[in-house]
Design an enzyme around this catalytic site. Structure first.
Site, PDB file in Angstrom:
ATOM      1  N   TYR A 215     -13.570   6.962 -13.756  1.00  0.00           N
ATOM      2  CA  TYR A 215     -13.540   5.687 -13.032  1.00  0.00           C
ATOM      3  C   TYR A 215     -14.061   4.567 -13.927  1.00  0.00           C
ATOM      4  O   TYR A 215     -13.461   3.493 -14.015  1.00  0.00           O
ATOM      5  CB  TYR A 215     -14.394   5.814 -11.768  1.00  0.00           C
TER       6      TYR A 215
ATOM      7  N   VAL B  52       1.858   1.842  -6.748  1.00  0.00           N
ATOM      8  CA  VAL B  52       1.736   0.874  -7.847  1.00  0.00           C
ATOM      9  C   VAL B  52       1.989   1.492  -9.211  1.00  0.00           C
ATOM     10  O   VAL B  52       2.203   0.773 -10.189  1.00  0.00           O
ATOM     11  CB  VAL B  52       0.358   0.174  -7.846  1.00  0.00           C
TER      12      VAL B  52
ATOM     13  N   ASP C 193       0.851  -1.194   0.000  1.00  0.00           N
ATOM     14  CA  ASP C 193       0.000   0.000   0.000  1.00  0.00           C
ATOM     15  C   ASP C 193       0.885   1.241   0.000  1.00  0.00           C
ATOM     16  O   ASP C 193       2.015   1.218   0.517  1.00  0.00           O
ATOM     17  CB  ASP C 193      -0.913   0.025   1.228  1.00  0.00           C
TER      18      ASP C 193
END
Length: 267
Positions: A155, A64, A37
């Site tokens: 999104y 990430v 994370d």
């Protein structure tokens, strides 16, 4: 025998919500869990809880979207646990706003985390999985990757892209005989802290509280929001040999939202 005994699972965005529930569920089934994370403090706290319960776990503070950090992240996992069997590409972000009000920065933030992050997760997990003899990649998409949602165009675009990326990658892995399966999960309204962190689109600075319980009641035919643990149960299934003949599939956990419309009393 627990379903994932001896397996090693890497979960991105694992410090809270669906990611944290998935990490805990995988650990209960015997997997060693990598809790990745961007919030390293919360990742470490979850690892402390997991190891305190007798599970094997390690924390990674990781963005990430940063490709430079991925090779060392995978090497660290192999040094610690000796293998990698499962990758759950779960890290994600949502920004709410009309297209005309959304900045390009906000649009790119979503595509970077929700799509580029999935690509990088798979790119660097696959060689390690090959060394382990195969594995399972699980892409956390959304019902917003199956249908449009007003105010969430960025999104939807990123989650729809992740959905088809998973299918194409499944075909690649199957064609190469890598023994690596790739499937996507499409949660609907899940009651997690994500709903309290969704920024508004123009500058990404404002916040809007969204009542997930009310939304679940109003939108899902089952009349309620789902839980992170319900999604985590699906993650365990796709990570395990129980789904050994599944690849390129999409599993929808939405309380019936995508099945169609039905009248329901609003609250």
């Amino acid at each position: 025998m627990r379903q994932l005994e001896g397996k090693v699972a890497f979960v991105t965005g694992a410090a809270s919500g669906i990611g944290a529930a998935s990490a805990a569920a995988l650990a209960r089934e015997g997997a060693a869990v990598v809790v990745s994370d961007v919030d390293g403090v919360r990742a470490e706290a979850l690892v402390e809880t997991l190891t305190g319960s007798g599970s094997r776990a390690m924390a990674l503070t990781q963005d990430v979207t940063d490709e430079a950090g991925w090779p060392e992240a995978v090497r660290a996992v192999e040094r610690r646990f000796g293998r990698l069997d499962v990758m759950i590409a779960n890290a994600g972000v949502a920004v709410k706003g009309l297209v005309t009000e959304m900045s390009l920065k906000a649009w790119r933030q979503q595509t970077a985390i929700n799509l580029d992050g999935v690509f990088l997760s798979a790119k660097y997990a696959i060689p390690a999985m090959k060394r382990s003899g195969g594995g399972s990649i699980i892409v956390m998409s959304s019902v917003a990757g199956l249908r449009g949602s007003s105010g969430f165009s960025g999104y939807c675009a990123s989650k729809g892209g992740a959905r088809l990326f998973a299918k194409a990658l499944a075909l690649e892995c199957a064609g190469l005989g890598d023994n690596i399966r790739v499937n996507s999960i499409h949660p609907g309204v899940i009651d997690t802290p994500l709903w309290d962190t969704i920024p508004l689109g123009k500058d990404g600075l404002g916040r809007r509280h969204i009542d997930a319980a009310r939304m679940g009641h109003n939108d899902a035919p089952m009349g309620r929001a789902g839980t992170a643990d319900e999604v985590a149960s699906c993650v365990v299934f796709l990570a395990s040999d129980s789904s050994s003949y599944m690849t390129g599939a999409e599993v929808v956990l939405d309380g019936g939202i995508t099945a169609g419309a039905m009248p329901r009393r609003k609250i």
